[in-house]
Design an enzyme around this catalytic site. Structure first.
Site, mmCIF file in Angstrom:
data_model
loop_
_atom_site.group_PDB
_atom_site.id
_atom_site.type_symbol
_atom_site.label_atom_id
_atom_site.label_comp_id
_atom_site.label_asym_id
_atom_site.label_seq_id
_atom_site.Cartn_x
_atom_site.Cartn_y
_atom_site.Cartn_z
ATOM 1 N N CYS A 1 21.590 21.505 63.823
ATOM 2 C CA CYS A 1 20.401 20.834 64.226
ATOM 3 C C CYS A 1 20.475 19.464 64.010
ATOM 4 O O CYS A 1 19.910 18.776 64.727
ATOM 5 C CB CYS A 1 19.278 21.456 63.254
ATOM 6 S SG CYS A 1 18.782 23.288 63.330
ATOM 7 N N HIS B 1 15.857 29.023 67.454
ATOM 8 C CA HIS B 1 16.604 28.408 68.367
ATOM 9 C C HIS B 1 17.878 29.122 68.350
ATOM 10 O O HIS B 1 18.710 29.722 67.726
ATOM 11 C CB HIS B 1 16.856 27.110 67.848
ATOM 12 C CG HIS B 1 15.821 26.032 68.175
ATOM 13 N ND1 HIS B 1 15.569 24.972 67.405
ATOM 14 C CD2 HIS B 1 15.266 25.787 69.296
ATOM 15 C CE1 HIS B 1 14.699 24.154 67.814
ATOM 16 N NE2 HIS B 1 14.408 24.632 69.199
HETATM 17 N N1 ARG Z 1 11.399 21.929 62.385
HETATM 18 C C1 ARG Z 1 12.235 22.152 63.695
HETATM 19 C C2 ARG Z 1 11.605 22.912 64.572
HETATM 20 O O1 ARG Z 1 11.237 23.995 64.374
HETATM 21 C C3 ARG Z 1 13.645 22.402 62.947
HETATM 22 C C4 ARG Z 1 14.529 22.207 64.276
HETATM 23 C C5 ARG Z 1 15.961 22.922 63.987
HETATM 24 N N2 ARG Z 1 16.649 22.333 65.209
HETATM 25 C C6 ARG Z 1 17.625 23.042 65.512
HETATM 26 N N3 ARG Z 1 18.524 22.531 66.548
HETATM 27 N N4 ARG Z 1 17.691 24.415 65.381
HETATM 28 O O2 ARG Z 1 11.593 22.398 65.749
#
Ligand code: ARG
Length: 273
Positions: free
Chosen positions: A266, A169
């Site tokens: 996150c 991300h």
């Molecule tokens: N386990 C989640 C996923 O892979 C973690 C999300 C993390 N969020 C972020 N904004 N980076 O989607």
């Protein structure tokens, strides 16, 4: 320069980790066999909320839904600019129902929610930075969604290609320090394709560049209010760089959430009015 940094109070939306767990693997940090210490996770999350409130920020909370273990990662639910909500459409089927749960909260709070047609994971990949929205692609949010975001907000969207699956991300490899007109950012260059690195260097010649150690410690998954930077305590080199530039690092340890590939940002959705 130090002491001239002025914080701007924020409104954050979060989701209590009542049902947080690592039950599937949709990024390289996740191993479904890793047990999560639920009490530790809750304690760490509560410390983050306390830190936000102690620094003058408003924190609202959405009701967690059983069976949605990643719902704690509120940043993925939307991008909100000037009171307009661009919702989410998750890449992973396991996370798709989260969009409706957050939509319900936004509607009850008086916001209309636009539903994207292409995969889009909210502030995870969409980062407002002054005159632009920086937008990540490569693992989750699609370039088609970037165009939808630009059309919806009428703000120039800068597409950036992520190339390292650890930094899947945009908010795992970059965060905004000041989001005034003269926005500045911190980022980990190796998370981006060569062309995207060049774009960032052109737009933000004065950016703070982080090391791989900082990035692996989730140091780029930070939240800044313009003065205080809520940051993972293990990102020591980055915190030192920020302090030298007049920011005040506020360490908050969310180690338990790193098992799911998440950190401070996150867990935090900003509701910009
Ligand atoms: N386990 C989640 C996923 O892979 C973690 C999300 C993390 N969020 C972020 N904004 N980076 O989607």
């Amino acid at each position: 320069m130090p002491d001239s940094r002025v914080p701007r109070p924020r409104r954050f939306l979060v989701c209590e980790p009542r049902h947080f767990a690592v039950q599937y693997a949709i990024n390289p940090w996740m191993h479904p066999d890793t047990p999560v210490d639920v009490d530790l996770a809750r304690g760490q999350w509560e410390a983050l909320i306390r830190a936000y409130r102690a620094h003058g920020h408003t924190v609202d909370s959405v009701e967690p839904v059983a069976g949605l273990p990643d719902m704690v990662f509120a940043a993925n639910s939307a991008l909100v600019l000037a009171g307009r909500v661009f919702g989410s459409l998750f890449h992973a089927p396991q996370r798709r129902p989260e969009s409706t749960a957050y939509e319900t909260w936004f509607k009850a709070a008086g916001f209309d929610v636009y539903r994207p047609e292409s995969v889009c994971e909210g502030e995870g990949d969409l980062v407002p930075a002054g005159r632009y929205v920086l937008a990540g692609t490569g693992f989750r949010t699609t370039p088609e969604a970037h165009r939808e975001v630009q059309e919806f907000f009428g703000v120039p969207v800068i597409s950036l290609r992520l190339v390292d699956p650890r930094f899947y991300h945009l908010d795992t490899g970059l965060f905004v320090l000041d989001d005034g007109h003269e926005a500045n950012i911190a980022y980990y260059p190796e998370a981006f394709s060569p062309g995207s690195r060049e774009v960032l260097a052109r737009l933000f010649p004065d950016a703070v560049l982080a090391t791989r150690e900082d990035a692996m410690a989730f140091g780029l998954n930070s939240v800044s209010d313009g003065r205080h930077v809520f940051i993972a305590p293990a990102a020591t080199a980055l915190a030192d760089q920020l302090a030298r530039r007049g920011y005040v690092p506020v360490p908050v340890d969310l180690s338990e959430f790193q098992k799911a590939g998440g950190g401070i940002k996150c867990c935090t959705q900003e509701v910009r009015s």
